[in-house]
Design an enzyme around this catalytic site. Structure first.
Site, mmCIF file in Angstrom:
data_model
loop_
_atom_site.group_PDB
_atom_site.id
_atom_site.type_symbol
_atom_site.label_atom_id
_atom_site.label_comp_id
_atom_site.label_asym_id
_atom_site.label_seq_id
_atom_site.Cartn_x
_atom_site.Cartn_y
_atom_site.Cartn_z
ATOM 1 N N ARG A 47 118.208 -28.120 59.091
ATOM 2 C CA ARG A 47 118.604 -29.162 58.886
ATOM 3 C C ARG A 47 118.841 -29.699 60.327
ATOM 4 N NH1 ARG A 47 123.935 -30.691 56.041
ATOM 5 N NH2 ARG A 47 122.862 -30.156 54.152
ATOM 6 N N SER A 115 119.151 -32.186 45.706
ATOM 7 C CA SER A 115 120.539 -32.466 45.811
ATOM 8 C C SER A 115 120.978 -33.112 44.490
ATOM 9 C CB SER A 115 120.909 -33.238 46.846
ATOM 10 O OG SER A 115 120.826 -32.644 48.147
ATOM 11 N N LYS A 144 128.421 -34.211 55.871
ATOM 12 C CA LYS A 144 127.733 -35.076 55.392
ATOM 13 C C LYS A 144 128.624 -36.242 55.104
ATOM 14 C CE LYS A 144 123.681 -34.453 53.721
ATOM 15 N NZ LYS A 144 122.687 -34.210 52.671
#
Length: 217
Positions: A47, A115, A144
């Site tokens: 990521r 998600s 996040k």
């Protein structure tokens, strides 16, 4: 590798480590990856944000080389094109990313994770063809800033009984609270800083894997 084989290997996953350079405490992400793989972790997510496509490709390709050598699955966050370009095993899609059915049509042999922040989102992803869904954030997290408020461990008991695909849990999970998610039925635990920001990455990953194996039947 075909999808069936990939999913079978995913089901064997205990710890799922997400690696992002900004959460590696100043260390190179490939160094973190090497320690994670040395700890026996067999599912890793790449990521990264804010890099050029060329830099993303080069870094993801290096991740693919390392994970392939270790016999580990590589999941790429958000970018199906990048996952296909480097020969990754899967892609993880958020609520604003490419729709799961479109990704499945383009990449029938890839693991497609999705998600979810509610039962409705989890079931929608499952029905759309997701290979696994992530439930989270379970606890408060700093990795996040655009996700929903923490769901709490009770969300696992609310959502998981309705799922037929594997699910991961994520968000603020550490060694001192991982038992809470495991006792509610989680088998696949996804983490970022609990491993990547640890002083000793390999020890941190091994400790989490030991707890998961001890409590998951």
């Amino acid at each position: 590798m075909d999808l069936e084989t990939r999913i079978a290997r995913f089901r064997e996953t205990d710890l799922y480590v997400v690696i992002t350079e900004s959460f590696c405490s100043g260390r190179h992400p490939l160094n973190i990856l090497e320690q994670v793989l040395a700890a026996g972790v067999r599912t890793v997510q790449f990521r990264e944000k804010g890099l050029s496509d060329r830099d993303l490709y080069q870094r993801a390709l290096a991740f693919r080389d390392h994970t392939r050598e270790a016999g580990a699955l590589l999941i790429v966050d958000d970018r199906l094109d990048l996952a296909l370009a480097v020969g990754a095993d899967g892609v993880h899609l958020g609520q604003t990313d490419l729709p799961v059915p479109v990704a499945r049509r383009i990449a029938p042999d890839l693991i497609i994770g999705a998600s979810s922040h509610s039962r409705e989102q989890a079931l929608t992803a499952q029905e759309a063809g997701a290979s696994y869904v992530n439930i989270g954030p379970i606890f408060a997290t700093q990795t996040k800033t655009d996700t929903a408020l923490p769901l709490g461990v009770s969300a696992i008991e609310v959502i998981a009984p309705h799922l037929t695909v594997p699910f991961t849990v994520m968000g603020g999970i550490k060694l001192d609270n991982v038992d809470e998610v495991l006792r509610r039925g989680a088998k696949h635990v996804a983490v970022v800083t609990a491993v990547t920001a640890a002083n000793n990455v390999r020890d941190a990953a091994e400790a989490l894997r030991e707890r998961i194996r001890a409590l998951v039947k």
